[in-house]
Design a protein around this motif. Structure first.
Motif, PDB file in Angstrom:
ATOM      1  N   GLY A  93       0.762  -1.241   0.000  1.00 42.15           N
ATOM      2  CA  GLY A  93       0.000   0.000   0.000  1.00 42.15           C
ATOM      3  C   GLY A  93       0.792   1.289   0.000  1.00 42.15           C
ATOM      4  N   ALA A  94       2.104   1.214  -0.139  1.00 47.70           N
ATOM      5  CA  ALA A  94       2.905   2.440  -0.147  1.00 47.70           C
ATOM      6  C   ALA A  94       2.721   3.179  -1.472  1.00 47.70           C
ATOM      7  N   ILE A  95       2.690   4.501  -1.387  1.00 52.86           N
ATOM      8  CA  ILE A  95       2.623   5.320  -2.597  1.00 52.86           C
ATOM      9  C   ILE A  95       3.894   6.145  -2.782  1.00 52.86           C
ATOM     10  N   ASN A  96       4.714   6.219  -1.744  1.00 48.88           N
ATOM     11  CA  ASN A  96       5.988   6.939  -1.807  1.00 48.88           C
ATOM     12  C   ASN A  96       7.046   6.162  -1.058  1.00 48.88           C
ATOM     13  N   MET A  97       8.288   6.312  -1.521  1.00 52.31           N
ATOM     14  CA  MET A  97       9.418   5.704  -0.837  1.00 52.31           C
ATOM     15  C   MET A  97      10.420   6.812  -0.538  1.00 52.31           C
ATOM     16  N   PHE A  98      11.004   6.753   0.650  1.00 52.99           N
ATOM     17  CA  PHE A  98      11.912   7.777   1.133  1.00 52.99           C
ATOM     18  C   PHE A  98      13.215   7.135   1.590  1.00 52.99           C
ATOM     19  N   LEU A  99      14.313   7.880   1.445  1.00 55.19           N
ATOM     20  CA  LEU A  99      15.598   7.413   1.947  1.00 55.19           C
ATOM     21  C   LEU A  99      16.523   8.610   2.073  1.00 55.19           C
ATOM     22  N   ASP A 100      17.623   8.397   2.765  1.00 56.85           N
ATOM     23  CA  ASP A 100      18.655   9.428   2.824  1.00 56.85           C
ATOM     24  C   ASP A 100      20.010   8.762   2.676  1.00 56.85           C
ATOM     25  N   TYR A 110      20.862   6.227  -6.503  1.00 58.78           N
ATOM     26  CA  TYR A 110      19.445   6.482  -6.236  1.00 58.78           C
ATOM     27  C   TYR A 110      18.825   7.357  -7.316  1.00 58.78           C
ATOM     28  N   GLU A 111      19.559   8.349  -7.789  1.00 60.55           N
ATOM     29  CA  GLU A 111      19.033   9.208  -8.851  1.00 60.55           C
ATOM     30  C   GLU A 111      18.795   8.406 -10.124  1.00 60.55           C
ATOM     31  N   SER A 112      19.689   7.473 -10.441  1.00 65.84           N
ATOM     32  CA  SER A 112      19.505   6.646 -11.643  1.00 65.84           C
ATOM     33  C   SER A 112      18.315   5.697 -11.490  1.00 65.84           C
ATOM     34  N   GLN A 116      14.194  11.437  -6.451  1.00 63.14           N
ATOM     35  CA  GLN A 116      14.370  12.873  -6.582  1.00 63.14           C
ATOM     36  C   GLN A 116      14.865  13.444  -5.262  1.00 63.14           C
ATOM     37  N   GLU A 117      15.865  14.289  -5.332  1.00 55.99           N
ATOM     38  CA  GLU A 117      16.339  14.962  -4.122  1.00 55.99           C
ATOM     39  C   GLU A 117      15.265  15.935  -3.650  1.00 55.99           C
ATOM     40  N   VAL A 118      14.894  15.829  -2.361  1.00 59.31           N
ATOM     41  CA  VAL A 118      13.874  16.720  -1.796  1.00 59.31           C
ATOM     42  C   VAL A 118      14.418  17.578  -0.662  1.00 59.31           C
ATOM     43  N   GLY A 119      15.664  17.355  -0.295  1.00 58.88           N
ATOM     44  CA  GLY A 119      16.267  18.159   0.758  1.00 58.88           C
ATOM     45  C   GLY A 119      17.709  17.759   0.984  1.00 58.88           C
ATOM     46  N   ARG A 120      18.411  18.644   1.700  1.00 59.16           N
ATOM     47  CA  ARG A 120      19.832  18.396   1.930  1.00 59.16           C
ATOM     48  C   ARG A 120      20.268  19.152   3.173  1.00 59.16           C
ATOM     49  N   PHE A 121      21.017  18.472   4.021  1.00 59.28           N
ATOM     50  CA  PHE A 121      21.737  19.124   5.113  1.00 59.28           C
ATOM     51  C   PHE A 121      23.162  19.311   4.612  1.00 59.28           C
ATOM     52  N   THR A 122      23.599  20.545   4.473  1.00 62.09           N
ATOM     53  CA  THR A 122      24.966  20.773   4.025  1.00 62.09           C
ATOM     54  C   THR A 122      25.921  20.735   5.212  1.00 62.09           C
ATOM     55  N   ASP A 123      27.124  20.279   4.935  1.00 61.92           N
ATOM     56  CA  ASP A 123      28.155  20.165   5.972  1.00 61.92           C
ATOM     57  C   ASP A 123      27.645  19.392   7.183  1.00 61.92           C
ATOM     58  N   TYR A 124      26.993  18.253   6.906  1.00 55.93           N
ATOM     59  CA  TYR A 124      26.459  17.413   7.974  1.00 55.93           C
ATOM     60  C   TYR A 124      26.899  15.981   7.741  1.00 55.93           C
ATOM     61  N   PRO A 125      27.497  15.341   8.657  1.00 54.79           N
ATOM     62  CA  PRO A 125      27.742  15.752  10.038  1.00 54.79           C
ATOM     63  C   PRO A 125      29.030  16.539  10.228  1.00 54.79           C
ATOM     64  N   ALA A 127      32.002  19.331   7.930  1.00 52.29           N
ATOM     65  CA  ALA A 127      32.265  20.136   6.746  1.00 52.29           C
ATOM     66  C   ALA A 127      32.719  19.256   5.582  1.00 52.29           C
ATOM     67  N   GLY A 128      32.159  19.540   4.396  1.00 54.02           N
ATOM     68  CA  GLY A 128      32.541  18.810   3.200  1.00 54.02           C
ATOM     69  C   GLY A 128      31.683  17.607   2.878  1.00 54.02           C
ATOM     70  N   ILE A 129      30.780  17.239   3.778  1.00 51.26           N
ATOM     71  CA  ILE A 129      29.873  16.103   3.562  1.00 51.26           C
ATOM     72  C   ILE A 129      28.448  16.608   3.727  1.00 51.26           C
ATOM     73  N   ASP A 130      27.565  16.230   2.810  1.00 48.66           N
ATOM     74  CA  ASP A 130      26.149  16.572   2.911  1.00 48.66           C
ATOM     75  C   ASP A 130      25.337  15.306   3.118  1.00 48.66           C
ATOM     76  N   LYS A 131      24.205  15.454   3.791  1.00 48.74           N
ATOM     77  CA  LYS A 131      23.219  14.379   3.902  1.00 48.74           C
ATOM     78  C   LYS A 131      22.087  14.744   2.954  1.00 48.74           C
ATOM     79  N   ILE A 132      21.771  13.846   2.018  1.00 49.13           N
ATOM     80  CA  ILE A 132      20.779  14.114   0.981  1.00 49.13           C
ATOM     81  C   ILE A 132      19.545  13.251   1.229  1.00 49.13           C
ATOM     82  N   PHE A 133      18.371  13.868   1.085  1.00 49.37           N
ATOM     83  CA  PHE A 133      17.093  13.191   1.287  1.00 49.37           C
ATOM     84  C   PHE A 133      16.415  13.002  -0.066  1.00 49.37           C
ATOM     85  N   TYR A 134      15.921  11.786  -0.309  1.00 49.53           N
ATOM     86  CA  TYR A 134      15.305  11.434  -1.583  1.00 49.53           C
ATOM     87  C   TYR A 134      13.894  10.904  -1.380  1.00 49.53           C
TER      88      TYR A 134
END
Length: 138
Positions: A93-100, A110-112, A116-125, A127-134
């Motif tokens: 019954g899921a209509i959406n799937m989420f991951l980070d 994941y993009e391939s 779709q990227e829906v958000g991003r924490f920059t420099d987390y955790p 500096a130089g690394i981002d956490k991306i939400f899809y």
């Protein structure tokens, strides 16, 4: 009343906050039904080689953990298990799937796969690394 700073809260202290938040949220999510599921690649002895674990909550599926050892990467195993997770989520019954993921992990993978990227924490955790939400509409 006083306020304390606790550097390593106990499991009970964390549970007290979690339970309070859950009670507050309950009117908004009556009949909460969470189902965890996973797909695992196993060796001949039954030991886990890699796989994916997630949780279905109402019509949303969150892929919590997805890992394959280096020896299984780039051979289609990741694509296969991700498709199995998506198919199972749809069946349930899921209509959406989420991951980070982190920028050093597998954002291109994941993009391939249509995420779709829906958000991003920059420099987390750090500096130089981002956490991306899809998100992917199933």
């Amino acid at each position: 009343m006083k306020i304390d700073l606790i550097l390593s809260p106990s499991d009970k202290e964390i549970s007290d906050i979690y339970n309070g938040l859950s009670a507050f949220n309950e009117p908004y999510f009556p009949d909460l039904d969470e189902t965890s599921l996973g797909y695992f690649y196993r060796n001949e002895d039954g030991g886990v080689l890699g796989g994916a674990v997630g949780k279905l909550i109402f019509t949303a599926f969150h892929l919590n953990y997805f890992w394959l050892p280096e020896s299984l990467r780039g051979l289609g195993y990741g694509t296969h298990v991700l498709k199995l997770m998506e198919q199972e989520a749809i069946k349930r019954g899921a209509i959406n799937m989420f991951l980070d993921t982190y920028t050093f992990q597998a954002p291109e993978f994941y993009e391939s796969a249509g995420y779709q990227e829906v958000g991003r924490f920059t420099d987390y955790p750090k500096a130089g690394i981002d956490k991306i939400f899809y998100q992917k509409h199933l």
